[in-house]
Enzyme design. Structure first.
Site, PDB file in Angstrom:
ATOM      1  N   ASP A 160       1.012  -0.660   0.085  1.00  6.84           N
ATOM      2  CA  ASP A 160      -0.386  -0.112   0.497  1.00  6.84           C
ATOM      3  C   ASP A 160       0.477   1.107  -0.183  1.00  6.84           C
ATOM      4  O   ASP A 160       1.987   1.215   0.062  1.00  6.84           O
ATOM      5  CB  ASP A 160      -0.478  -0.134   0.783  1.00  6.84           C
ATOM      6  CG  ASP A 160      -0.477  -0.085   2.490  1.00  6.84           C
ATOM      7  OD1 ASP A 160      -0.500   0.913   3.034  1.00  6.84           O
ATOM      8  OD2 ASP A 160       0.971  -0.691   3.015  1.00  6.84           O
ATOM      9  N   GLU A 204       3.975 -10.243   0.471  1.00  5.96           N
ATOM     10  CA  GLU A 204       3.553  -8.708   0.049  1.00  5.96           C
ATOM     11  C   GLU A 204       5.145  -8.602   0.106  1.00  5.96           C
ATOM     12  O   GLU A 204       5.976  -9.225   1.123  1.00  5.96           O
ATOM     13  CB  GLU A 204       2.432  -7.697   1.677  1.00  5.96           C
ATOM     14  CG  GLU A 204       3.336  -6.507   0.839  1.00  5.96           C
ATOM     15  CD  GLU A 204       2.525  -5.797   2.438  1.00  5.96           C
ATOM     16  OE1 GLU A 204       1.666  -4.977   2.286  1.00  5.96           O
ATOM     17  OE2 GLU A 204       1.623  -6.660   3.453  1.00  5.96           O
TER      18      GLU A 204
END
Length: 623
Positions: A202, A591
């Site tokens: 993000d 991630e």
């Protein structure tokens, strides 16, 4: 990190997952046929990058055989260089695989394209040499420039496909991060919180995750000032991929300053409620669309409520910044110290402003209800920098001081929510005003922790210095492996004993392919490397006009929790070390984030120093 809460806000759409092969299908117990079917390639598992000339050289073979097998080491031209028989190791509990191990540490002839053949099966190729980690040192540090906020990422530095306009600068929608309001009810003013690094997949920026990340970059440099054989030149001015060349400041500190400037902007200004505290985080008011290049984000950014944890992260890192920048920029060093002491005083005045686990709309919550470790870390850094007795007493009187398990938890030594060990490592290695007896006690604590991680590595058929409670692998397990390696490397620096060094290098073997999945978890390193990690700009798997992650980007790694839809669908029934898939939407296993690349950069720097020191005749160590 994105966090499990993002699952509800992300549609998988037409995304497809590469079809799994039929090479291996094992239950956690080693019995067939439960568990997912995974394509793991060759059963012969090696470090796919290579091995240091004078370091340990071990590997593992997955086999149904219970009696020793013959292994052969061959050069790129097929010439036999060494051979022997494997050692049966039984069923590896982390993977459910029946395995045997082999050791070719006696081979010291440098070369590229080596392979190991066991029972007719050939490993991926690898190198034996002294400089095998030089490029990984540079690439793992370049990760931070590429994830800078508020600055154009220059094609001349990173290459055309990774270049992009500045993200969230004053030209962005709503003024980007240069003019950010608080969430409703948090404050009635706006702040310039530009700069810093995007956290992970993000585009949020979090003080508590930025704190441990920038601290470990600064510590990688500080180690070159305190440890014999640690070379500052590869981290110096003009050596790394940053735009600040020629300013007389080591490049690694230039990179750290980009984050430190942001962290200091997150401090609540004087005259406002909770002055001196630090806002916990800043990110979009809703989860950023996927994929989205940072400069194309049109959402409103918001500051989230201050927290004691964030404030102490600011105090600790600013104190470290103060001592490291003093020779290069005394004014910045003085500013850093003022910020650090102001933050400490604010945290002491507000010790229980806790960030909860519910604030996860638009960004990770980073909730932390126990800030005793942050108080210990901040006190340690302030004491090292100032020598002030008040900080000394805060260290010595902490219930964490001297407690091996509290400072360095068995499963994982350090994380954004467990940072006391950062203080202990610096107290053990950086000159300070503890008495000799007090410093020796801290060093013994570090060494006792390292002994446990070294024992875990020695027990593991894959050599991994990671033995989480109950055997379950955590979100970001690769960072836990690396942070345990930081403790081991520090123990090696302190004692010179090779068992600590060897456990570090076996950890590198694990991360770079000598693991149950035959998977290198670092983009661009090894024949079977991760290259679809979860990231909003490096999103080639979804949009082929966008790039894959840059070389040197570390995947989070196996996660028993399976906290995303892709993992839940594709990995059901996986053994802990097998719970990983290289898919962009498997954010709980794949991630990438700053606090995982930071220890990778620290360890890559350590390992590269080992190779160069050994090449120069300075590599001798005690067993």
């Amino acid at each position: 990190m994105v966090g499990a809460a993002v699952a509800a806000g992300m549609a998988l759409g037409a995304l497809t997952v590469p079809a799994a092969g039929a090479v291996e299908r094992l239950a956690p117990s080693g019995a067939k046929p439960a568990g997912p079917t995974l394509d793991t390639g060759s059963p012969v598992r090696v470090n796919q990058v290579g091995y240091l000339t004078h370091g340990p050289k071990k590997g593992t073979v997955v086999t149904t055989a219970t009696k020793p097998l013959t292994w052969t080491l061959r050069t790129a031209h097929g010439i036999k260089r060494a051979g022997g028989t494997t050692t049966p190791a039984g069923v590896d509990p982390s993977s459910g695989q029946n395995v045997q191990t082999f050791d070719f540490s006696k081979v010291t002839q440098k070369g590229k394209g080596y392979t190991v053949i066991v029972d007719g099966k050939e490993s991926e190729p690898f190198t034996i040499g002294d400089d095998i980690y030089s490029s990984l040192r540079r690439d793992s540090l370049a990760y931070f420039y590429q994830n800078r906020s508020g600055i154009k990422i220059d094609a001349d530095i990173v290459g055309g496909k990774y270049a992009r306009p500045a993200g969230h600068d004053k030209a962005a929608a709503h003024g980007g991060d240069t003019d950010v309001p608080c969430q409703s009810g948090v404050c009635d003013y706006r702040r310039n919180v530009s700069g810093g690094w995007y956290d992970a997949g993000d585009q949020g920026k979090y003080v508590v995750n930025g704190g441990i990340s920038v601290a470990q970059l600064m510590s990688a440099f500080e180690r070159t000032r305190t440890t014999k054989g640690a070379d500052p030149k590869p981290l110096g001015d003009g050596r790394l991929r940053v735009p600040e060349h020629g300013n007389g400041v080591p490049d690694i500190l230039d990179e750290a300053r980009w984050e430190m400037d942001f962290l200091m902007r997150m401090q609540v200004p004087q005259g406002k409620p909770l002055a001196g505290m630090a806002f916990h985080k800043v990110h979009d008011d809703q989860w950023t669309g996927f994929p989205t290049r940072p400069d194309q984000d049109k959402q409103q950014r918001e500051l989230h409520a201050p927290s004691t944890a964030a404030t102490l992260n600011l105090a600790a890192t600013a104190a470290q910044s103060a001592r490291l920048f003093k020779p290069y920029d005394p004014r910045f060093a003085a500013r850093s110290l003022h910020v650090a002491e102001t933050a400490w005083a604010a945290a002491k005045a507000h010790p229980d402003v806790i960030a909860g686990d519910q604030d996860s709309t638009g960004g990770g919550a980073y909730g932390d209800s126990d800030v005793g470790d942050e108080f210990y870390w901040a006190a340690a850094e302030l004491f090292i920098t100032t020598g002030d007795n008040a900080y000394r007493q805060a260290v010595l009187q902490s219930p964490l001081h001297g407690d091996v398990e509290a400072l360095f938890p068995r499963g994982g030594a350090l994380s954004w929510s467990k940072v006391a060990g950062l203080g202990a490592l610096d107290l053990a290695t950086v000159p300070n005003k503890l008495t000799d007896k007090q410093r020796d006690a801290v060093r013994r604590t570090v060494i006792r922790a390292a002994d446990r991680y070294a024992a875990d590595s020695a027990k593991s058929a894959y050599g991994v210095p990671y033995a989480p409670k109950g055997g379950a692998y955590e979100w970001g397990s690769n960072s836990q492996v690396l942070n345990n390696m930081v403790v081991l490397a520090t123990a090696h620096d302190l004692t010179g004993k090779t068992r600590y060094r060897d456990a570090v290098l076996r950890g590198m073997d694990y991360l770079l392919g000598a693991n149950p999945l035959n998977q290198s978890y670092v983009t661009g390193y090894g024949e079977r490397n991760s290259h679809h990690q979860h990231h909003r700009f490096w999103a080639h798997q979804i949009d082929h006009k966008l790039p894959t992650p840059a070389p040197g980007s570390l995947a989070g790694g196996p996660n028993s929790g399976l906290q995303d839809p892709v993992a839940q669908k594709k990995l059901k029934g996986c053994a802990p070390a097998m719970c990983y898939i290289d898919d962009i939407m498997s954010f709980s296993t794949n991630e990438i984030t700053i606090n995982w690349n930071a220890p990778l950069a620290w360890i890559s720097s350590y390992a590269d120093d080992l190779g160069h020191a050994a090449a120069g005749g300075a590599g001798a160590a005690r067993s």
